[in-house]
Design an enzyme around this catalytic site. Structure first.
Site, PDB file in Angstrom:
ATOM      1  N   ARG A 158       0.823  -1.401  -0.029  1.00  0.00           N
ATOM      2  CA  ARG A 158       0.005  -0.034   0.104  1.00  0.00           C
ATOM      3  C   ARG A 158       0.751   1.008   0.133  1.00  0.00           C
ATOM      4  NH1 ARG A 158      -4.049  -1.547   4.998  1.00  0.00           N
ATOM      5  NH2 ARG A 158      -1.896  -3.278   5.043  1.00  0.00           N
TER       6      ARG A 158
ATOM      7  N   TYR B 134      -2.244 -21.592   8.473  1.00  0.00           N
ATOM      8  CA  TYR B 134      -1.339 -20.636   8.844  1.00  0.00           C
ATOM      9  C   TYR B 134      -0.249 -21.000  10.140  1.00  0.00           C
ATOM     10  CZ  TYR B 134      -0.308 -16.091  11.825  1.00  0.00           C
ATOM     11  OH  TYR B 134       0.325 -15.389  12.614  1.00  0.00           O
TER      12      TYR B 134
HETATM   13  P1  NDP Z   1      -1.260  -6.641   9.624  1.00  0.00           P
HETATM   14  O1  NDP Z   1      -2.511  -6.496   8.705  1.00  0.00           O
HETATM   15  O2  NDP Z   1      -0.835  -5.474  11.054  1.00  0.00           O
HETATM   16  O3  NDP Z   1       0.219  -6.351   8.959  1.00  0.00           O
HETATM   17  C1  NDP Z   1       0.970  -7.166   8.009  1.00  0.00           C
HETATM   18  C2  NDP Z   1       1.353  -6.246   7.059  1.00  0.00           C
HETATM   19  O4  NDP Z   1       2.151  -7.164   5.452  1.00  0.00           O
HETATM   20  C3  NDP Z   1       0.874  -4.910   6.345  1.00  0.00           C
HETATM   21  O5  NDP Z   1       2.093  -4.532   6.062  1.00  0.00           O
HETATM   22  C4  NDP Z   1       1.474  -5.424   5.213  1.00  0.00           C
HETATM   23  O6  NDP Z   1       1.037  -4.829   4.439  1.00  0.00           O
HETATM   24  C5  NDP Z   1       1.697  -6.611   4.750  1.00  0.00           C
HETATM   25  N1  NDP Z   1       1.774  -8.038   3.975  1.00  0.00           N
HETATM   26  C6  NDP Z   1       0.482  -8.627   3.417  1.00  0.00           C
HETATM   27  N2  NDP Z   1       0.719  -9.409   2.651  1.00  0.00           N
HETATM   28  C7  NDP Z   1       2.251  -9.040   1.834  1.00  0.00           C
HETATM   29  C8  NDP Z   1       2.453  -9.090   0.309  1.00  0.00           C
HETATM   30  N3  NDP Z   1       1.792  -9.864  -0.454  1.00  0.00           N
HETATM   31  N4  NDP Z   1       3.464  -7.868  -0.307  1.00  0.00           N
HETATM   32  C9  NDP Z   1       3.797  -7.340   0.948  1.00  0.00           C
HETATM   33  N5  NDP Z   1       3.111  -6.927   2.739  1.00  0.00           N
HETATM   34  C10 NDP Z   1       2.505  -7.679   2.453  1.00  0.00           C
HETATM   35  O7  NDP Z   1      -0.478  -8.007  10.642  1.00  0.00           O
HETATM   36  P2  NDP Z   1       0.243  -7.941  11.732  1.00  0.00           P
HETATM   37  O8  NDP Z   1       1.620  -6.599  12.066  1.00  0.00           O
HETATM   38  O9  NDP Z   1       0.024  -8.340  13.243  1.00  0.00           O
HETATM   39  O10 NDP Z   1       1.301  -8.992  11.152  1.00  0.00           O
HETATM   40  C11 NDP Z   1       2.979  -8.913  11.390  1.00  0.00           C
HETATM   41  C12 NDP Z   1       3.010 -10.561  11.985  1.00  0.00           C
HETATM   42  O11 NDP Z   1       2.923 -10.491  12.280  1.00  0.00           O
HETATM   43  C13 NDP Z   1       2.836 -11.499  10.012  1.00  0.00           C
HETATM   44  O12 NDP Z   1       3.862 -11.703   9.855  1.00  0.00           O
HETATM   45  C14 NDP Z   1       1.637 -11.680  11.011  1.00  0.00           C
HETATM   46  O13 NDP Z   1       1.570 -13.415  10.335  1.00  0.00           O
HETATM   47  C15 NDP Z   1       2.503 -11.948  12.239  1.00  0.00           C
HETATM   48  N6  NDP Z   1       1.957 -12.288  13.159  1.00  0.00           N
HETATM   49  C16 NDP Z   1       0.616 -11.528  14.032  1.00  0.00           C
HETATM   50  C17 NDP Z   1       0.082 -11.628  15.422  1.00  0.00           C
HETATM   51  C18 NDP Z   1      -1.533 -10.737  15.828  1.00  0.00           C
HETATM   52  O14 NDP Z   1      -1.477 -11.485  16.073  1.00  0.00           O
HETATM   53  N7  NDP Z   1      -1.398  -9.833  15.293  1.00  0.00           N
HETATM   54  C19 NDP Z   1       0.730 -12.775  16.061  1.00  0.00           C
HETATM   55  C20 NDP Z   1       1.418 -13.603  15.546  1.00  0.00           C
HETATM   56  C21 NDP Z   1       2.209 -12.960  14.675  1.00  0.00           C
HETATM   57  P3  NDP Z   1       0.193  -4.629   2.603  1.00  0.00           P
HETATM   58  O15 NDP Z   1      -1.328  -4.449   2.816  1.00  0.00           O
HETATM   59  O16 NDP Z   1       0.403  -3.125   2.126  1.00  0.00           O
HETATM   60  O17 NDP Z   1       1.430  -5.320   1.486  1.00  0.00           O
HETATM   61  C1  8X3 Z   2      -0.670 -14.218  15.395  1.00  0.00           C
HETATM   62  C2  8X3 Z   2      -1.671 -14.981  16.861  1.00  0.00           C
HETATM   63  O1  8X3 Z   2      -3.092 -16.790  18.002  1.00  0.00           O
HETATM   64  O2  8X3 Z   2      -4.057 -15.715  15.716  1.00  0.00           O
HETATM   65  O3  8X3 Z   2      -0.123 -15.655  15.179  1.00  0.00           O
HETATM   66  O4  8X3 Z   2      -2.658 -17.446  15.218  1.00  0.00           O
HETATM   67  S1  8X3 Z   2      -3.338 -16.562  15.855  1.00  0.00           S
END
Ligand code: NDP
Ligand code: 8X3
Length: 257
Positions: free
Chosen positions: A42, A157
């Site tokens: 984005r 996932y």
């Molecule tokens: P968000 O949805 O807030 O952020 C996800 C980010 O990933 C966005 O900036 C998005 O950017 C980017 N993204 C997704 N797909 C693509 C792509 N194809 N190319 C480039 N960028 C991409 O989620 P979180 O910050 O929570 O998640 C970040 C990481 O942490 C992830 O890997 C998630 O699995 C992991 N995680 C999250 C947890 C939670 O509970 N929130 C817990 C554990 C792990 P854009 O769409 O602009 O491309």
């Molecule tokens: C994100 C945490 O518990 O939603 O990785 O899978 S959970």
């Protein structure tokens, strides 16, 4: 006094910097005096982040991590001083859906695999040689508690995050002697756009996991990311599992027909 690294020397390449952990980490690194390369799909969000952090501290690249050629080209075209990357935050990722495996949308599975696994390995593979050539660095990957603990609806996932954990541990073996650290951050329940993405914009469903509880937020996880990179270069955090105090473990699920 215990000597941490100087964040002013940090040049951090961040995938998924348009939201959540990636955006919070970008802000935290710049606040500490470092420089960031903020990437994501984005472009409008990236421009806002650059305006907030200053173009001298934040270089932006509109990038889909599934596009290997675009990653390679973006890295090759980095201007100084952003070309001296010494930290990679391989954070971009997502969960899609929460259906049981037999009912899940295979296209959702493909997107998770293409982003969380393929995109992450493209990113790390593209940036490792440069860090090795420059004498050291740090790879930080975003795993999850879902990579260790199974839960209903988490089939692909969770499996992608188990991959990330093992990939991080394995590359750590490969970079032995190269002054490269590797850390897998493994958060639990954290309120970001994660749930909104998982439930494809359905705000009702997306808010449910955070209802009547105190989840972690993006800044909490950014702090753990930054901390792991600030430790002296001879200290490597292999894995860091972080959960909300309100989130704990349940019983095994015994079926009684
Ligand atoms: P968000 O949805 O807030 O952020 C996800 C980010 O990933 C966005 O900036 C998005 O950017 C980017 N993204 C997704 N797909 C693509 C792509 N194809 N190319 C480039 N960028 C991409 O989620 P979180 O910050 O929570 O998640 C970040 C990481 O942490 C992830 O890997 C998630 O699995 C992991 N995680 C999250 C947890 C939670 O509970 N929130 C817990 C554990 C792990 P854009 O769409 O602009 O491309
Ligand atoms: C994100 C945490 O518990 O939603 O990785 O899978 S959970």
């Amino acid at each position: 006094m215990y000597q941490l690294l100087d964040p002013k020397s940090f040049v951090v390449f961040i995938t998924g910097a348009t939201s959540g952990f990636g955006a919070a980490a970008a802000r935290r690194y710049v606040e500490a005096g470092g420089k960031v390369i903020a990437t994501g799909r984005r472009g409008d969000r990236l421009k806002e982040l650059r305006a907030e952090l200053g173009a001298e501290n934040c270089h932006i690249i509109e990038l889909d991590v599934q596009d290997r050629k675009a990653i390679d080209a973006a890295i090759a075209a980095l201007p100084a001083p952003f070309d001296k990357i010494n930290i990679v935050l391989a954070n971009a990722g997502l969960a899609l859906g929460l259906q049981p495996a037999a009912e899940a949308d295979v296209a959702d599975w493909e997107t998770m695999i293409a982003t969380n696994i393929t995109g992450l390995v493209y990113t790390v593979r593209a940036l490792l040689p440069g860090m090795i050539a420059r004498g050291g660095g740090h790879v930080v990957t975003l795993g999850s508690v879902a990579g260790d603990y199974p839960y209903p609806g988490g089939s692909v996932y969770g499996a992608t995050k188990a991959f990330v954990k093992q990939f991080a541990l394995n590359i750590r073996s490969d970079v032995q002697g190269k002054n490269i650290r590797v850390t897998n951050i493994e958060p639990g329940l954290t309120e970001t756009e994660f749930s909104l993405v998982r439930f494809k914009g359905d705000e009702g469903k997306a808010s449910k996991p955070y209802e009547n509880t105190k989840a972690m937020n993006a800044e909490d996880i950014a702090e753990t990311i930054v901390w792991s990179t600030l430790l002296p270069q001879h200290v490597n955090v292999n894995r860091l599992q972080v959960m909300a105090t309100t989130q704990a473990f349940g019983n095994f699920d015994i079926y009684r027909g």
